[in-house]
Enzyme design. Sequence first.
Site, PDB file in Angstrom:
ATOM      1  N   CYS A   1       6.869  46.056   6.135  1.00 52.81           N
ATOM      2  CA  CYS A   1       7.977  46.659   6.879  1.00 52.81           C
ATOM      3  C   CYS A   1       9.037  47.030   5.858  1.00 52.81           C
ATOM      4  O   CYS A   1       9.357  46.232   4.972  1.00 52.81           O
ATOM      5  CB  CYS A   1       8.537  45.688   7.919  1.00 52.81           C
ATOM      6  SG  CYS A   1      10.044  46.284   8.741  1.00 52.81           S
TER       7      CYS A   1
ATOM      8  N   CYS B   1       8.405  54.002   7.745  1.00 53.27           N
ATOM      9  CA  CYS B   1       8.273  52.997   8.804  1.00 53.27           C
ATOM     10  C   CYS B   1       6.796  52.645   8.947  1.00 53.27           C
ATOM     11  O   CYS B   1       5.996  53.476   9.387  1.00 53.27           O
ATOM     12  CB  CYS B   1       8.825  53.534  10.120  1.00 53.27           C
ATOM     13  SG  CYS B   1       8.667  52.379  11.510  1.00 53.27           S
TER      14      CYS B   1
ATOM     15  N   GLY C   1       9.239  47.766  16.281  1.00 50.30           N
ATOM     16  CA  GLY C   1       8.137  46.824  16.106  1.00 50.30           C
ATOM     17  C   GLY C   1       7.594  46.200  17.367  1.00 50.30           C
ATOM     18  O   GLY C   1       6.452  45.738  17.386  1.00 50.30           O
TER      19      GLY C   1
END
Length: 272
Positions: free
Chosen positions: A190, A79, A49
């Site tokens: 996420c 993802c 991230g």
Amino acid sequence: MAHAPIDADAPVGVFDSGVGGLSVLRAVHALLPAERLLYVADSGHAPYGDKPVAFVQARAEHCLHVLRRAGCKAAVVACNTVTGLSIGALRALHPDWPIVAIEPAVKPAVAATHSGVVAVLATRNTVRSAGLARLIEQHGDGVRVLAQACPGWVECVEQGRLDGPQTEAMVADVVTPLVQAGADVLALGCTHYPFLRPVIERVAGPGVQVLDPAPAVARELQRRLQAAGALRRADGRTAALPLLTSGDPAAAAAVAQRLLGERLTVHAAPLP
């Protein structure tokens, strides 16, 4: 040129930067219990991230290469950061291979809101990605969409800290201001975050809906495999769920068992 038939008995590959994508694997396994699954957790390079875009794309390309080399008939990108930053490039590298990718549930969130304010909870890279900007532009007309980074959440799940005062305080720091700003739908952007869902819902309160896109990914995978005639026939046996990790296999096994409630066969994989 016609593509070669897909071997229905081949596994479906799922990958993420770490164990968060197990939330997607869980949804796929629930909808398609006959399918053999192979999970790749790039935990040795997690989280994605906050990493540079070129780094994320290179890691994603490598994980897909591992899945393809293992004979997987399709791949699931579990993802959101990878999807937001580089899914177009990844599909261009594998035009003959079904690749299903997760993305934040902006469209369902906009459809569900009563207040006219929704929030997308995601990593920093997803928040500033072109992919999320495109989703908001396509589906967010007339609704205020708050894209919110959630620092520390991925690491919390990777360490198996799914509850407790510290976890609740970390979640509250992000969620409470969004609810105070009027958000009545929280879209999880996420794949790690569904494992914090009980805490998120407790902090947000009963008037706030929390959306997990993993079931939609499982349905899209089912559709793609069905269209290709590649759904695996049930044989009455429970398929193993092997996990390859570039991190510590013992740690991955312990966290995966806590997240899924069942033991996975975990193998170390260099994933250099």
